[in-house]
Design an enzyme around this catalytic site. Structure first.
Site, mmCIF file in Angstrom:
data_model
loop_
_atom_site.group_PDB
_atom_site.id
_atom_site.type_symbol
_atom_site.label_atom_id
_atom_site.label_comp_id
_atom_site.label_asym_id
_atom_site.label_seq_id
_atom_site.Cartn_x
_atom_site.Cartn_y
_atom_site.Cartn_z
ATOM 1 N N ARG A 181 0.919 -1.146 0.000
ATOM 2 C CA ARG A 181 0.000 0.000 0.000
ATOM 3 C C ARG A 181 0.946 1.181 0.000
ATOM 4 O O ARG A 181 1.661 1.416 0.969
ATOM 5 C CB ARG A 181 -0.885 -0.023 1.257
ATOM 6 C CG ARG A 181 -1.801 1.200 1.377
ATOM 7 C CD ARG A 181 -2.834 1.211 0.249
ATOM 8 N NE ARG A 181 -3.785 2.299 0.444
ATOM 9 C CZ ARG A 181 -3.661 3.502 -0.108
ATOM 10 N NH1 ARG A 181 -2.608 3.783 -0.861
ATOM 11 N NH2 ARG A 181 -4.564 4.428 0.082
ATOM 12 N N HIS A 184 1.808 6.982 1.918
ATOM 13 C CA HIS A 184 0.647 7.871 1.918
ATOM 14 C C HIS A 184 0.376 8.412 3.314
ATOM 15 O O HIS A 184 0.996 7.991 4.289
ATOM 16 C CB HIS A 184 -0.591 7.111 1.424
ATOM 17 C CG HIS A 184 -1.021 6.005 2.341
ATOM 18 N ND1 HIS A 184 -0.393 4.778 2.393
ATOM 19 C CD2 HIS A 184 -2.035 5.936 3.264
ATOM 20 C CE1 HIS A 184 -0.985 4.014 3.286
ATOM 21 N NE2 HIS A 184 -1.990 4.687 3.833
ATOM 22 N N HIS A 186 -3.248 10.340 5.664
ATOM 23 C CA HIS A 186 -4.676 10.659 5.653
ATOM 24 C C HIS A 186 -4.957 11.881 6.523
ATOM 25 O O HIS A 186 -4.182 12.227 7.412
ATOM 26 C CB HIS A 186 -5.514 9.510 6.233
ATOM 27 C CG HIS A 186 -5.204 8.160 5.685
ATOM 28 N ND1 HIS A 186 -5.640 7.730 4.463
ATOM 29 C CD2 HIS A 186 -4.506 7.116 6.221
ATOM 30 C CE1 HIS A 186 -5.230 6.494 4.256
ATOM 31 N NE2 HIS A 186 -4.542 6.096 5.312
ATOM 32 N N GLU A 190 -6.125 6.414 11.384
ATOM 33 C CA GLU A 190 -6.257 5.058 10.840
ATOM 34 C C GLU A 190 -5.958 4.026 11.924
ATOM 35 O O GLU A 190 -4.860 3.986 12.464
ATOM 36 C CB GLU A 190 -5.283 4.868 9.672
ATOM 37 C CG GLU A 190 -5.222 3.445 9.126
ATOM 38 C CD GLU A 190 -4.171 3.288 8.043
ATOM 39 O OE1 GLU A 190 -4.264 4.027 7.041
ATOM 40 O OE2 GLU A 190 -3.243 2.466 8.204
ATOM 41 N N HIS A 229 3.003 6.914 6.049
ATOM 42 C CA HIS A 229 3.344 5.535 6.366
ATOM 43 C C HIS A 229 3.192 4.658 5.133
ATOM 44 O O HIS A 229 2.627 5.079 4.115
ATOM 45 C CB HIS A 229 2.461 5.001 7.505
ATOM 46 C CG HIS A 229 0.994 5.131 7.242
ATOM 47 N ND1 HIS A 229 0.300 6.311 7.432
ATOM 48 C CD2 HIS A 229 0.068 4.233 6.811
ATOM 49 C CE1 HIS A 229 -0.978 6.142 7.140
ATOM 50 N NE2 HIS A 229 -1.147 4.884 6.747
ATOM 51 N N GLU A 251 -11.023 6.026 0.767
ATOM 52 C CA GLU A 251 -9.604 5.844 0.472
ATOM 53 C C GLU A 251 -9.159 6.709 -0.709
ATOM 54 O O GLU A 251 -7.971 6.966 -0.891
ATOM 55 C CB GLU A 251 -9.307 4.368 0.188
ATOM 56 C CG GLU A 251 -9.115 3.529 1.429
ATOM 57 C CD GLU A 251 -7.759 3.736 2.081
ATOM 58 O OE1 GLU A 251 -6.741 3.763 1.371
ATOM 59 O OE2 GLU A 251 -7.723 3.879 3.301
ATOM 60 N N HIS A 365 -26.532 -4.722 25.884
ATOM 61 C CA HIS A 365 -25.717 -3.625 26.404
ATOM 62 C C HIS A 365 -25.867 -2.404 25.517
ATOM 63 O O HIS A 365 -26.508 -2.432 24.470
ATOM 64 C CB HIS A 365 -24.239 -4.042 26.455
ATOM 65 C CG HIS A 365 -23.623 -4.221 25.102
ATOM 66 N ND1 HIS A 365 -23.859 -5.329 24.309
ATOM 67 C CD2 HIS A 365 -22.787 -3.425 24.381
ATOM 68 C CE1 HIS A 365 -23.208 -5.218 23.173
ATOM 69 N NE2 HIS A 365 -22.544 -4.060 23.172
ATOM 70 N N HIS A 367 -23.447 1.562 24.707
ATOM 71 C CA HIS A 367 -22.253 2.347 24.998
ATOM 72 C C HIS A 367 -22.674 3.799 25.229
ATOM 73 O O HIS A 367 -23.174 4.456 24.311
ATOM 74 C CB HIS A 367 -21.252 2.240 23.848
ATOM 75 C CG HIS A 367 -20.839 0.831 23.558
ATOM 76 N ND1 HIS A 367 -19.929 0.144 24.325
ATOM 77 C CD2 HIS A 367 -21.246 -0.039 22.589
ATOM 78 C CE1 HIS A 367 -19.771 -1.074 23.841
ATOM 79 N NE2 HIS A 367 -20.567 -1.217 22.795
ATOM 80 N N GLU A 372 -21.074 2.373 18.168
ATOM 81 C CA GLU A 372 -20.284 1.154 18.008
ATOM 82 C C GLU A 372 -20.266 0.747 16.536
ATOM 83 O O GLU A 372 -21.316 0.557 15.920
ATOM 84 C CB GLU A 372 -20.874 0.022 18.852
ATOM 85 C CG GLU A 372 -20.194 -1.329 18.636
ATOM 86 C CD GLU A 372 -20.935 -2.482 19.308
ATOM 87 O OE1 GLU A 372 -21.012 -3.567 18.697
ATOM 88 O OE2 GLU A 372 -21.437 -2.296 20.433
ATOM 89 N N HIS A 411 -28.500 -3.156 22.402
ATOM 90 C CA HIS A 411 -28.438 -4.242 21.431
ATOM 91 C C HIS A 411 -27.747 -5.437 22.072
ATOM 92 O O HIS A 411 -27.133 -5.333 23.130
ATOM 93 C CB HIS A 411 -27.678 -3.814 20.171
ATOM 94 C CG HIS A 411 -26.296 -3.305 20.440
ATOM 95 N ND1 HIS A 411 -26.041 -2.042 20.945
ATOM 96 C CD2 HIS A 411 -25.071 -3.884 20.292
ATOM 97 C CE1 HIS A 411 -24.742 -1.867 21.095
ATOM 98 N NE2 HIS A 411 -24.128 -2.978 20.707
#
Length: 476
Positions: A181, A184, A186, A190, A229, A251, A365, A367, A372, A411
């Site tokens: 890859r 590059h 971002h 990531e 990276h 991407e 549960h 969050h 999530e 959920h």
């Protein structure tokens, strides 16, 4: 509870498409009929093809009370039908073949026309015959990665396919042995989990400190925004999951080394690097993105380039060897967590890899501080998303699917298959936390719970005040 009335539209559609055979005046009738077809006429013959004889067998659980909501395994059914207990009806379908007909679904508050797909129904039984506890409309919390476009060795999941998944987007990427890859960076952070194989990751931070490491299946890496990276697959190739902290991420918005060189005047490049302009005559004429290169040397020290600033300190390492962390065993499976408490550089990424044994489930549960984003690595399962005040939808998942559960929406994730269900829950949070329904009810005074829910003393006395994380299935 919704009532579903299934009405085949095939007898309506076909006469419109092919004309009315009983009124042909010529061997090849015209495109349109005539006025005699309007409205009621005593000469009109009413009828047509008789309703087909539907042959099917209800699967285990299909005769139960709809509110019981047992999982219906339609994959083993010859002709699955949208029936739960007394609700729903059989569905003739066009010649019992690949596609269900259009149907009319009658709810308390609306009427919908739906087009079904026979094969999709078989693996999504909770869409064809929803539990009676489903109600109203939640967000779409399920997307199969396989339905996303495969593009340059990757499959992307973002708000284009899950509009409500605003906090995170994901990419499943595969590199062949020695595949890169390309260099590059971002705008987004990531976070990655290696799914299989191994690769070498390399980066340089803004202080000039360098980093290089080999990671394998089960390991995690993290690169902050703007940190350049590269990734190169080792001998066995590699597949990894990428999660970005921006639901709109694509991407295609990556800053590539090739593009930087292509879109900077060569005179400027010459001045920047202190070389002749001719040094850039052979740079690629287009982005590389993913490409095969020279295999990485086995001895990683041969690629351990350092500057005066030295190496990135261990406490700020961009990798975490999560594969070597033992799982925390519980009754129904296992859980292991990685978050900034043990992987500090990933400042707002918290994750849990959960394994659920057959029949078990990730306990109910929610969050409190984050949505999530869930990726299903292997197995089969289902989840019901509950959104206040009274909306609930049950979704079916299998390996390669993405789930998305908004902050504070309750959920569970139940294993509905015969093998282990494995998935990763990713949060945008400085620590992995959740609220468990069982612990909440068990830690509330029994009088309050009894007055509210009319639960028996025997049940209340058996509740566990500690989180279960994964609940074991019954022996039945």
């Amino acid at each position: 509870m919704k009532l579903q009335l299934i009405v085949t539209l095939l007898p309506i559609v076909l006469p419109l498409a092919h004309g009315a055979p009983a009124r042909r005046d010529t061997p090849n009738p015209g495109l349109r009929g005539n006025g005699s077809l309007l409205g009621y006429s005593p000469d009109n013959e009413v009828g047509g093809d008789s309703r087909p004889d539907i042959k099917y067998t209800l699967v285990p659980g299909q005769k139960e009370n709809p509110d019981t909501g047992s999982y219906l395994d339609f994959e083993k059914a010859d002709n699955p039908q949208p029936i739960r207990g007394p609700t729903g009806s059989d569905d003739p379908g066009p010649s019992m073949s690949a596609f269900n007909p259009m149907c009319i679904s009658i709810h308390a508050d609306r009427t919908e026309i739906i087009a079904g797909n026979y094969y999709y129904d078989r693996i999504n039984s909770d869409k064809l015959a929803p539990p009676g506890t489903d109600h109203g409309e939640t967000i779409n919390a399920q997307w199969p990665m396989g339905k996303s476009t495969r593009f340059r060795g990757q499959i992307c999941n973002n708000t284009n396919v899950m509009p409500d998944a605003t906090l995170m987007a994901g990419v499943d990427m595969r590199l062949a042995p020695a595949g890169y890859r390309e260099l590059h960076w971002h705008v987004a952070s990531e976070w990655s989990l290696v799914l299989n194989g191994s690769c070498r990751i390399q980066a340089v931070n803004e202080n000039g400190e360098t980093f290089i490491d080999d990671v394998t299946a089960g390991d995690v890496w993290f690169f902050p925004p703007g940190v350049p990276h590269s990734i190169q697959a080792l001998d066995d190739g590699v597949e990894f999951l990428l999660v970005f902290d921006d639901g709109d991420f694509s991407e295609d918005n990556t800053f590539l080394a090739t593009e930087v060189f292509l879109h900077t005047p060569r005179e400027v490049l010459s001045k920047n690097f202190g070389v002749d302009v001719s040094a850039f005559d052979k740079i690629p004429d287009d982005e590389l993105y993913i490409f095969k290169g020279t295999p990485a040397p086995e001895d990683i020290e041969k690629q351990n380039v350092t500057t005066a600033a030295g190496l990135i300190p261990r406490a700020k390492s961009y990798s975490y060897h999560f594969s070597e962390q033992p799982a925390h065993e519980v009754a129904g499976g296992s859980v292991k967590i990685v978050d900034p408490l043990t992987f500090p550089i990933a400042s707002n990424f918290s994750a849990a890899v959960v394994t659920v044994h057959p029949g078990g489930m990730r306990e109910i549960h929610w969050h409190p501080t984050s949505d999530e984003w869930t990726f299903f690595i292997s197995g089969e399962g289902r989840a019901t998303l509950f959104t206040a005040p009274n909306a609930a939808t049950t979704f079916d998942y299998r390996g390669g699917d993405v789930g998305y559960f908004p902050k504070s929406n309750s959920h569970y994730i139940e294993n509905t298959g015969d093998e282990a269900l494995v998935f990763v829950e990713v949060l945008q949070a400085p620590e992995f936390t959740d609220m468990a329904l069982g612990q909440w009810i068990a830690s509330t005074p029994k009088q309050i719970v009894s007055d509210t829910l009319n639960l028996s003393d025997d049940m209340l006395n058996n509740l566990k005040t500690e989180k279960q994380y994964v609940v074991a299935g019954s022996s039945d």
